[in-house]
Design a protein around this motif. Structure first.
Motif, PDB file in Angstrom:
ATOM      1  N   MET A 147     -11.580  10.794  34.906  1.00  0.00           N
ATOM      2  CA  MET A 147     -11.652  11.005  36.533  1.00  0.00           C
ATOM      3  C   MET A 147     -13.149  11.044  36.995  1.00  0.00           C
ATOM      4  O   MET A 147     -13.928  11.500  36.305  1.00  0.00           O
ATOM      5  N   GLN A 148     -13.129  10.367  37.974  1.00  0.00           N
ATOM      6  CA  GLN A 148     -14.482  10.220  39.023  1.00  0.00           C
ATOM      7  C   GLN A 148     -14.717  11.535  39.485  1.00  0.00           C
ATOM      8  O   GLN A 148     -13.838  11.886  40.372  1.00  0.00           O
ATOM      9  N   PRO A 149     -16.188  12.038  39.617  1.00  0.00           N
ATOM     10  CA  PRO A 149     -16.384  13.275  40.266  1.00  0.00           C
ATOM     11  C   PRO A 149     -16.179  12.780  41.836  1.00  0.00           C
ATOM     12  O   PRO A 149     -16.563  11.732  42.316  1.00  0.00           O
ATOM     13  N   LYS A 150     -15.933  13.678  42.456  1.00  0.00           N
ATOM     14  CA  LYS A 150     -15.813  13.654  44.000  1.00  0.00           C
ATOM     15  C   LYS A 150     -17.448  13.562  44.586  1.00  0.00           C
ATOM     16  O   LYS A 150     -18.260  14.397  43.940  1.00  0.00           O
ATOM     17  N   ALA A 151     -17.518  13.160  45.732  1.00  0.00           N
ATOM     18  CA  ALA A 151     -19.040  13.000  46.057  1.00  0.00           C
ATOM     19  C   ALA A 151     -19.413  14.471  46.672  1.00  0.00           C
ATOM     20  O   ALA A 151     -18.481  15.275  46.907  1.00  0.00           O
ATOM     21  N   PHE A 152     -20.443  14.877  46.646  1.00  0.00           N
ATOM     22  CA  PHE A 152     -21.171  16.070  47.136  1.00  0.00           C
ATOM     23  C   PHE A 152     -20.523  16.527  48.304  1.00  0.00           C
ATOM     24  O   PHE A 152     -20.303  15.468  49.357  1.00  0.00           O
ATOM     25  N   ILE A 153     -20.535  17.798  48.976  1.00  0.00           N
ATOM     26  CA  ILE A 153     -20.019  18.104  50.170  1.00  0.00           C
ATOM     27  C   ILE A 153     -21.398  18.809  50.798  1.00  0.00           C
ATOM     28  O   ILE A 153     -21.826  19.453  50.426  1.00  0.00           O
ATOM     29  N   ASP A 154     -21.454  18.297  52.028  1.00  0.00           N
ATOM     30  CA  ASP A 154     -22.403  18.939  52.953  1.00  0.00           C
ATOM     31  C   ASP A 154     -22.074  19.972  53.738  1.00  0.00           C
ATOM     32  O   ASP A 154     -20.851  19.743  54.489  1.00  0.00           O
ATOM     33  N   LEU A 155     -22.491  21.211  54.021  1.00  0.00           N
ATOM     34  CA  LEU A 155     -22.138  22.157  54.796  1.00  0.00           C
ATOM     35  C   LEU A 155     -23.262  22.780  55.362  1.00  0.00           C
ATOM     36  O   LEU A 155     -24.419  22.676  55.185  1.00  0.00           O
ATOM     37  N   THR A 156     -22.973  23.425  56.748  1.00  0.00           N
ATOM     38  CA  THR A 156     -24.068  24.036  57.455  1.00  0.00           C
ATOM     39  C   THR A 156     -23.981  25.592  56.740  1.00  0.00           C
ATOM     40  O   THR A 156     -23.186  26.009  56.297  1.00  0.00           O
ATOM     41  N   LYS A 157     -25.178  26.171  57.056  1.00  0.00           N
ATOM     42  CA  LYS A 157     -25.325  27.484  56.666  1.00  0.00           C
ATOM     43  C   LYS A 157     -24.063  28.540  57.150  1.00  0.00           C
ATOM     44  O   LYS A 157     -23.623  29.298  56.438  1.00  0.00           O
ATOM     45  N   VAL A 191     -24.152  20.728  49.110  1.00  0.00           N
ATOM     46  CA  VAL A 191     -25.370  20.595  49.856  1.00  0.00           C
ATOM     47  C   VAL A 191     -25.472  21.651  51.073  1.00  0.00           C
ATOM     48  O   VAL A 191     -24.548  21.379  51.846  1.00  0.00           O
ATOM     49  N   VAL A 192     -26.356  22.520  51.311  1.00  0.00           N
ATOM     50  CA  VAL A 192     -26.076  23.596  52.482  1.00  0.00           C
ATOM     51  C   VAL A 192     -27.678  23.465  53.228  1.00  0.00           C
ATOM     52  O   VAL A 192     -28.630  23.176  52.485  1.00  0.00           O
TER      53      VAL A 192
END
Length: 392
Positions: free
Chosen positions: A1-11, A250-251
Motif C-alpha cells: 500500500m502506498q502512503p498517503k501524502a502529508f496533510i497541511d494544517l493551520t494551527k 505539517v502544521v
C-alpha cells in the motif's frame, strides 16, 4: 500500500484535532454517568493519577472536566468491577483492563532494570507473597514495622514498603486504593501473561498516544514507552507511515515531523470553558502547549516558592481553543471555601459571554471540591475580576 501524502494544517485546525482527541471539544463529549468514566479512560488509554490534594486529586479532576455528573467513587467502582486497573507506565495512572496485556513489557523492564535484591529483600518479598496468597489483600500498615534504623528522609522506605513496591512494579502484585487513598496490594487477575512482541508493543503505544493526543511528535509517543529501553517506536512508526496507518502532518510554524491517525477529523468546538488539572493529558507536555496554543505553562509546586510567578498549584483555564487564564486555588475543606490565591488572565481577548461561562465553570468547580463558597485573593486584572464576580 502506498502512503498517503502529508496533510497541511493551520494551527487552528491542529488545535481542533487535539482538543477533540482530548475530549475537550464540548462538555459531556463522552456522555454521562459511570459509563462515561470508562469511555474516557478507554479512549485516552491512560489517565494520570496524582496524590496532590490542594484541590481534588488530578484523576478525579480530569473526569469532572469531561463528565458533568461525575462522582469520585466511580473510579473505585470500575477498578472493583475489573474494567480498569492502576499501574505505573510512563507515570502512575488508570488504564483500561483491555490493555493489561501491554503493561507486561513495562513490568518486565522494571524487573530487569531494578537492582537485584539481596537475601534480606528476597526473604521479605517472599514473606509478603506468602501472606497475600494466604490472606488476600494487604496494606503496608498491616505489616509490623520492620525498620532497623530511624528514617533519614521521605524516600527512605521501610524494607516492607520497598518489597511491596518492587512486587507491584514487576507485576507480582497489583494495587488499588482505599477511601484514604492508601495503596492496597493484591494478586493480579487471571490474565494472559504472554508478553507482547516488541513490534506489537510499539504499535500499541503509537496508536494509543496518537488517539489521545490527536497530533504528536515522536518525542511524546516515546514518552509513553520510556520505561521500556530499546523499544521499537521509531522504526515501527516509520513503517506505519509507509503503510498509511499513520499520517504525516505539517502544521504552520511548528517543527516536525508530526503524526496523526488517518481517521482524525476537524469537528466544531462548542467554545465552552474548562478548568483543567495540571496533569490533564492536554497539559503534560509544556513544549506542546507553547507550540500549538501559545501558552507558556508550568506547574509551580515543583518550583521554589520565591521563584513562582502564578502560584503553587495554578490550574489552566481553556475557553474554546485558547487558554484565557490560570487559577491558583486551594480547597479549605473544613470551612468549605475554595480559596483562589491568584487568578491570572492571559493577554487574549475575553468577551462577556466567555466570562459568564468562566463564572459557571468556577461555580461547578467549587461544588466539585465539596465547597460552598469561593474567595478571590488576587488577580492581575481587577476589571475582569469585577466582571467575573458580577457574573457569579
Amino acid at each position: 500500500m502506498q502512503p498517503k501524502a502529508f496533510i497541511d494544517l493551520t494551527k487552528s485546525q491542529a488545535r481542533n484535532i487535539i482538543l477533540n482527541a482530548a475530549g475537550l471539544a464540548h462538555h459531556g463529549q463522552f456522555g454521562t454517568g459511570i459509563e462515561a468514566v470508562y469511555k474516557v479512560i478507554d479512549h485516552l488509554g491512560f489517565v494520570q493519577l496524582d496524590t496532590n490534594y490542594v484541590v481534588e486529586r488530578a484523576h478525579h479532576h480530569v473526569m469532572a472536566a469531561r463528565i458533568p455528573d461525575y462522582r469520585t467513587e466511580w473510579l473505585a467502582e470500575l477498578v472493583e468491577d475489573g474494567r480498569i486497573f492502576e499501574y505505573f507506565t510512563s507515570d502512575a495512572g488508570f488504564i483500561p483492563m483491555n490493555d493489561f496485556h501491554y503493561s507486561l513489557p513495562v513490568k518486565a523492564a522494571f524487573k530487569a532494570q531494578i537492582k537485584t535484591p539481596d537475601r534480606q529483600q528476597l526473604r521479605v518479598m517472599q514473606q509478603i507473597m506468602d501472606r497475600v496468597e494466604r490472606e488476600g489483600q494487604l496494606m503496608l500498615g498491616d505489616i509490623e514495622n520492620d525498620r532497623v534504623e530511624a528514617s533519614n528522609g521521605w524516600w527512605d522506605w521501610r524494607p516492607a514498603k520497598v518489597a511491596l513496591e518492587r512486587l507491584y512494579l514487576q507485576g507480582d502484585l497489583v494495587v488499588s486504593r482505599n477511601k484514604s487513598f492508601h495503596k492496597v496490594y493484591d494478586l493480579p487477575p487471571a490474565m494472559d501473561q504472554t508478553i507482547p512482541t516488541p513490534d506489537e508493543y510499539a504499535h500499541y503505544v503509537i496508536r494509543r498516544t496518537l488517539g489521545a493526543l490527536g497530533i504528536s511528535s515522536v518525542k511524546e509517543i516515546n514518552w509513553r514507552a520510556r520505561r521500556v529501553k530499546n523499544n521499537l517506536v521509531k522504526p515501527v512508526l516509520q513503517s506505519m507511515v509507509e503503510t498509511g496507518e499513520v499520517q504525516v502532518v505539517v502544521v504552520d510554524d511548528i517543527k516536525g515531523p508530526l503524526y496523526m491517525l488517518p481517521d482524525q477529523q476537524i469537528k466544531p468546538l462548542a467554545g465552552e470553558v474548562f478548568i483543567l488539572s495540571p496533569f490533564d493529558i492536554l497539559n503534560v507536555f509544556r513544549h506542546r502547549l507553547k507550540q500549538f496554543f501559545d501558552f507558556d505553562y508550568q506547574i509551580e509546586c515543583f518550583v521554589p516558592a520565591d521563584k513562582r510567578q502564578y502560584g503553587y498549584f495554578s490550574l489552566p483555564i481553556l475557553a474554546g481553543d485558547k487558554f484565557i487564564a490560570r487559577m491558583d486555588a486551594k480547597a479549605d475543606r473544613k470551612k468549605q471555601i475554595l480559596i483562589v490565591h491568584n487568578i491570572h488572565f492571559e493577554a487574549v481577548d475575553i468577551d462577556q459571554t466567555t466570562l459568564a461561562k468562566l463564572a459557571d465553570a468556577i461555580k461547578a468547580f467549587v461544588l466539585f471540591n465539596n465547597c460552598n463558597d469561593v474567595v478571590f485573593t488576587r488577580s492581575n486584572s481587577q476589571l475582569f475580576l469585577d466582571q467575573l464576580l458580577a457574573a457569579m
